[in-house]
Design an enzyme around this catalytic site. Structure first.
Site, PDB file in Angstrom:
ATOM      1  N   ASN A  17       2.486   1.762  -1.413  1.00  0.00           N
ATOM      2  CA  ASN A  17       2.088   2.063  -3.305  1.00  0.00           C
ATOM      3  C   ASN A  17       3.258   2.630  -3.807  1.00  0.00           C
ATOM      4  O   ASN A  17       4.388   3.362  -3.029  1.00  0.00           O
ATOM      5  CB  ASN A  17       1.654   3.493  -2.224  1.00  0.00           C
ATOM      6  N   HIS A  48      -5.858   1.911  -8.465  1.00  0.00           N
ATOM      7  CA  HIS A  48      -4.119   2.370  -7.325  1.00  0.00           C
ATOM      8  C   HIS A  48      -4.369   1.969  -6.077  1.00  0.00           C
ATOM      9  O   HIS A  48      -5.255   2.095  -5.643  1.00  0.00           O
ATOM     10  CB  HIS A  48      -4.036   3.694  -8.243  1.00  0.00           C
ATOM     11  N   CYS A  94       1.211   7.979  -9.913  1.00  0.00           N
ATOM     12  CA  CYS A  94       0.332   6.515 -10.188  1.00  0.00           C
ATOM     13  C   CYS A  94      -0.885   6.797 -11.902  1.00  0.00           C
ATOM     14  O   CYS A  94      -1.212   5.419 -10.739  1.00  0.00           O
ATOM     15  CB  CYS A  94      -0.602   6.917  -9.029  1.00  0.00           C
TER      16      CYS A  94
HETATM   17  O1  UT7 Z   1      -0.832   7.788  -4.682  1.00  0.00           O
HETATM   18  C1  UT7 Z   1      -1.322   9.186  -5.037  1.00  0.00           C
HETATM   19  C2  UT7 Z   1      -1.898   9.511  -4.287  1.00  0.00           C
HETATM   20  N1  UT7 Z   1      -2.410   9.420  -3.334  1.00  0.00           N
HETATM   21  C3  UT7 Z   1      -3.263   9.128  -1.978  1.00  0.00           C
HETATM   22  O2  UT7 Z   1      -4.452   8.925  -2.531  1.00  0.00           O
HETATM   23  C4  UT7 Z   1      -2.728  10.071  -0.347  1.00  0.00           C
HETATM   24  C5  UT7 Z   1      -4.255  10.142   0.113  1.00  0.00           C
HETATM   25  N2  UT7 Z   1      -3.889  10.209   1.129  1.00  0.00           N
HETATM   26  C6  UT7 Z   1      -4.152   9.706   2.527  1.00  0.00           C
HETATM   27  O3  UT7 Z   1      -3.954   8.532   2.310  1.00  0.00           O
HETATM   28  C7  UT7 Z   1      -3.740  10.712   3.744  1.00  0.00           C
HETATM   29  O4  UT7 Z   1      -4.471  11.233   3.881  1.00  0.00           O
HETATM   30  C8  UT7 Z   1      -2.954   9.682   4.302  1.00  0.00           C
HETATM   31  C9  UT7 Z   1      -2.772   8.123   5.072  1.00  0.00           C
HETATM   32  C10 UT7 Z   1      -2.078  10.611   3.850  1.00  0.00           C
HETATM   33  C11 UT7 Z   1      -2.684  10.761   6.212  1.00  0.00           C
HETATM   34  O5  UT7 Z   1      -3.692   9.841   6.870  1.00  0.00           O
HETATM   35  P1  UT7 Z   1      -4.677  10.689   7.491  1.00  0.00           P
HETATM   36  O6  UT7 Z   1      -5.592  10.204   8.102  1.00  0.00           O
HETATM   37  O7  UT7 Z   1      -5.344  11.780   6.532  1.00  0.00           O
HETATM   38  O8  UT7 Z   1      -3.927  11.553   8.585  1.00  0.00           O
HETATM   39  P2  UT7 Z   1      -3.397  13.471   8.565  1.00  0.00           P
HETATM   40  O9  UT7 Z   1      -2.162  13.258   7.936  1.00  0.00           O
HETATM   41  O10 UT7 Z   1      -4.647  13.986   9.272  1.00  0.00           O
HETATM   42  O11 UT7 Z   1      -2.663  13.342  10.093  1.00  0.00           O
HETATM   43  C12 UT7 Z   1      -3.138  12.636  11.658  1.00  0.00           C
HETATM   44  C13 UT7 Z   1      -1.735  12.596  12.701  1.00  0.00           C
HETATM   45  C14 UT7 Z   1      -0.997  13.930  12.353  1.00  0.00           C
HETATM   46  O12 UT7 Z   1      -1.030  14.919  13.788  1.00  0.00           O
HETATM   47  P3  UT7 Z   1      -2.287  15.626  15.257  1.00  0.00           P
HETATM   48  O13 UT7 Z   1      -2.103  16.747  14.434  1.00  0.00           O
HETATM   49  O14 UT7 Z   1      -3.685  14.392  14.673  1.00  0.00           O
HETATM   50  O15 UT7 Z   1      -1.067  15.406  16.244  1.00  0.00           O
HETATM   51  C15 UT7 Z   1       0.409  13.561  12.135  1.00  0.00           C
HETATM   52  O16 UT7 Z   1       1.247  14.119  12.635  1.00  0.00           O
HETATM   53  O17 UT7 Z   1      -1.425  11.211  12.301  1.00  0.00           O
HETATM   54  C16 UT7 Z   1      -0.158  12.033  12.247  1.00  0.00           C
HETATM   55  N3  UT7 Z   1       0.734  11.776  11.418  1.00  0.00           N
HETATM   56  C17 UT7 Z   1       1.225   9.922  12.450  1.00  0.00           C
HETATM   57  N4  UT7 Z   1       1.449   9.310  13.126  1.00  0.00           N
HETATM   58  C18 UT7 Z   1       2.503   8.394  13.084  1.00  0.00           C
HETATM   59  C19 UT7 Z   1       1.343  11.567  10.198  1.00  0.00           C
HETATM   60  N5  UT7 Z   1       1.748  10.571   9.859  1.00  0.00           N
HETATM   61  C20 UT7 Z   1       1.740   9.455  11.267  1.00  0.00           C
HETATM   62  C21 UT7 Z   1       2.992   9.129  11.078  1.00  0.00           C
HETATM   63  N6  UT7 Z   1       3.008   7.867  11.726  1.00  0.00           N
HETATM   64  N7  UT7 Z   1       3.057   7.933  10.329  1.00  0.00           N
END
Ligand code: UT7
Length: 320
Positions: free
Chosen positions: A277, A247, A111
């Site tokens: 992204n 980004h 990125c």
């Molecule tokens: O380009 C390179 C740079 N990349 C980034 O900067 C990405 C940085 N990270 C993020 O933007 C965030 O961490 C994410 C968008 C990737 C994830 O968001 P989050 O708020 O950290 O969610 P999480 O990974 O903690 O997941 C929360 C919940 C989980 O369920 P439980 O364990 O709480 O029951 C996941 O299984 O959301 C669930 N989940 C989803 N639910 C519906 C994860 N993906 C999805 C989905 N749809 N697509």
């Protein structure tokens, strides 16, 4: 003498995939994706390739710059999803657009790829080598996604952005860049396994894996830190900047950066809502959108910043 952007262009695949489309093929929802990330749709390549999108974006940038392909002496493409291991995407672009006098190579900085390409062109210019460069950030990320993993596959899109840069009196005022290979495996893609029959092969991770929360923590600290550094060294305040072209990974990261810099979110244009992204493509695509809307005037100061896999990061301040 510094490095000035004199033309921008972008190319996005025709096919658009909405969050509702994704909800039909995996356990997700528009509500989850939009509220956690700000993303509502993305372009996904069908016929388009990383090189074809790059070349199209390049042609548009060259047209705006008023330069012919023969006048370009350097092409750098930031990409992690070139169509081939070799030749490079930059060499493909050279061939497609007919930039026969250019030297061409790719940079793998995920990125931060477009930013690293800009900084590299700048370093060549400062050394007295080369006059006009084409810098591109382009990805076909859909081909390296694990479409069985809803936590990554919903985030990314495909597309290319390009800029023509030349030596000028105004332009790049300051930049910073960095890498932290020790944290590389928080966002990784081992793209092929070794088929050498003479050694036993281990199980490889063939598609993109991301520890989202680790990358999130890295982004919300490193991005404001590097922006503050480039501004302080250029004797500028966050308020002096017209737009922050960041980004496009997550709207919450952008909001956090705005808060930490104590500037209005209105200074942060957004493309992630309609593009997702696009890794190296995000910054130049957003820059072209802003430029096309006529939002930039000569003398305006902008910040551009990339961050992501490697880990890598880069920020710069530029006078338009
Ligand atoms: O380009 C390179 C740079 N990349 C980034 O900067 C990405 C940085 N990270 C993020 O933007 C965030 O961490 C994410 C968008 C990737 C994830 O968001 P989050 O708020 O950290 O969610 P999480 O990974 O903690 O997941 C929360 C919940 C989980 O369920 P439980 O364990 O709480 O029951 C996941 O299984 O959301 C669930 N989940 C989803 N639910 C519906 C994860 N993906 C999805 C989905 N749809 N697509």
């Amino acid at each position: 003498m510094t490095t000035r952007i004199i033309g921008t262009g972008r190319c996005l695949p025709e096919h658009i995939v909405t969050n509702d489309d994704l909800a039909k093929i995996m356990d997700t929802s528009d509500e989850w994706i939009a509220s956690r990330t700000g993303i509502r749709k993305r372009h996904i390549a069908k016929e388009e390739t990383t090189a074809s999108m790059s070349a199209e974006a390049a042609k548009r940038a060259l047209k705006q710059a008023g330069l012919s392909p023969e006048e370009i002496d350097l092409i750098i493409v930031g990409t992690i999803t070139g169509d081939y291991v070799t030749p490079s995407t930059a060499c493909e672009v050279q061939q497609i657009i007919g930039a026969e006098n250019a030297v061409a190579f790719d940079i793998n900085a995920a990125c931060s790829g477009f930013m690293f390409a800009l900084n590299t062109a700048h370093a060549y210019f400062q050394s007295g080598i080369y006059q006009n460069a084409l810098i591109i950030g382009a990805e076909t990320l859909s081909k390296i996604m694990d479409w069985g993993d809803r936590s990554t596959s919903v985030l990314f899109g495909d597309g290319a952005g390009a800029a023509v840069v030349t030596k000028g009196d105004a332009g790049l005022l300051n930049f910073t860049q960095g890498s932290d290979g020790a944290k590389g495996m928080v966002l990784a893609c081992k793209n092929r396994s070794n088929n050498n029959p003479l050694i036993s092969t281990s199980k490889e991770m063939k598609y993109t894996y991301m520890d989202g929360q680790e990358v999130y923590k890295f982004a919300v600290s490193k991005v404001p830190e590097s922006i503050k550094k480039v501004l302080a060294e250029a004797h500028l305040e966050p308020e002096d900047i017209k737009y922050y072209i960041l980004h496009q990974a997550n709207i919450r990261i952008i909001q956090s950066v705005a808060k930490r810099l104590k500037v209005s979110e209105e200074k942060f244009p957004i493309s992630l809502d309609h593009c997702g992204n696009i890794s190296a493509g995000s910054v130049p695509i957003l820059l072209d959108e802003v430029n096309e809307k006529g939002m930039l005037e000569k003398g305006d100061k902008i910040v551009m910043a990339g961050f992501g896999a490697g880990l890598t990061w880069s920020a710069c301040v530029m006078e338009w």
